[in-house]
Design an enzyme around this catalytic site. Structure first.
Site, PDB file in Angstrom:
ATOM      1  N   TYR A   1      -2.562  -1.035  10.227  1.00 11.22           N
ATOM      2  CA  TYR A   1      -2.522  -1.171   8.772  1.00 11.22           C
ATOM      3  C   TYR A   1      -1.104  -0.946   8.248  1.00 11.22           C
ATOM      4  CZ  TYR A   1      -4.209  -0.872   3.954  1.00 11.22           C
ATOM      5  OH  TYR A   1      -4.432  -1.103   2.622  1.00 11.22           O
TER       6      TYR A   1
ATOM      7  N   SER B   1       0.849  -1.185   0.000  1.00 15.82           N
ATOM      8  CA  SER B   1       0.000   0.000   0.000  1.00 15.82           C
ATOM      9  C   SER B   1       0.885   1.236   0.000  1.00 15.82           C
ATOM     10  CB  SER B   1      -0.881   0.002   1.255  1.00 15.82           C
ATOM     11  OG  SER B   1      -1.541   1.239   1.450  1.00 15.82           O
TER      12      SER B   1
END
Length: 271
Positions: free
Chosen positions: A154, A141
């Protein structure tokens, strides 16, 4: 790498980037073993790509279930006879600061976003080694490059995917198996709306964070899939998806500690 007549295993195929990747691969002539925890969404994706004339198998799968992952290679071989490409796309999101996120939710996210990547690679690497040319593609990401407040879990998972992928690439450097790590920026998927909320966060605060996230998620998934597929075909080690991710990745390299001074909106964790 030429994807025509290859067989790709793709997790998280039921929606978002996964569904768009399935379509892009099918248009290139790649046969597909599609996996997702949502059987209904998986069937919808499979129906769409079958219409493009490729062979498709459906595998309802919880990637956090190690025994289910261990059984998947046999099912894929039974359906396709080979595996040339493994794309670990499945992922989830979780809002909240480290103090707000429970142990159970932190572990839940890590099992899906990172542990499953390792488990899938371990399960399919022997099959990939049997092919003349093969590739592992792991989706990290933008938050595997930068670290906004309120994304402790995350970021931990996506930095772990990045580090694992980079080290695995070096270990496989002299083999037939390449490794690509992908860093998407703001792609317009449902990851923000489907994220688990932070414990103790107000509804108003959650609504504001969701609205801010939606403003940042602009790129159509189909465009993201095109960029990722082009990176696969070019045997790229790293694929950065979107100008936002590209700019922020360079900013982090230039100012690895102080770059957040230039990004007060993104760095803020205020409800």
């Amino acid at each position: 790498m030429q994807t025509k007549e290859c067989v790709a295993v793709l997790t998280g195929a039921g929606s978002g980037i996964g569904r768009a990747l399935a379509s892009a691969l099918a248009q290139s002539g790649c046969h597909l073993a599609l996996a997702d925890v949502n059987a209904v969404a998986l069937a919808e994706t499979a129906a769409q790509v079958r219409a493009l004339g490729v062979r498709v198998s459906e595998h309802t799968l919880d990637v956090a279930d190690r025994s289910a992952v261990a059984a998947l290679p046999d099912a894929v071989i039974a359906a396709h006879g080979q595996v040339d490409l493994l794309i670990n796309n499945a992922g989830v999101a979780l809002g909240g600061t480290f103090d707000q996120v429970s142990v159970e939710n932190f572990d839940w996210l890590m099992r899906i976003n990172f542990d499953a990547v390792v488990t899938m690679c371990r399960a399919f690497l022997p099959l990939l080694r049997q092919r003349p040319e093969a590739r592992i593609v792991n989706l990290s990401s933008l938050f595997g490059l930068i670290t906004p407040a309120g994304q402790t879990a995350y970021c931990a998972s996506k930095f772990a995917v990045r580090g694992f992928s980079n080290a695995l690439r070096l270990e496989l450097n002299d083999s037939n198996v390449g490794v690509t790590v992908v860093h998407p920026g703001g792609v317009a998927t449902a990851i923000a709306t489907s994220a688990r909320p932070a414990e103790g966060s107000s509804e108003a605060g959650q609504a504001r964070k969701l609205a801010r996230a939606k403003r940042l998620l602009r790129m159509p998934p189909a465009r993201a899939a095109e960029i990722i597929l082009r990176g696969i075909e070019r045997n790229k080690s790293r694929v950065i998806v979107g100008n936002d991710a590209l700019i922020l990745s360079w900013l982090e390299r230039l100012m690895p500690v102080s770059y957040w001074r230039l990004l007060p909106g993104l760095a803020s964790n205020n409800d």
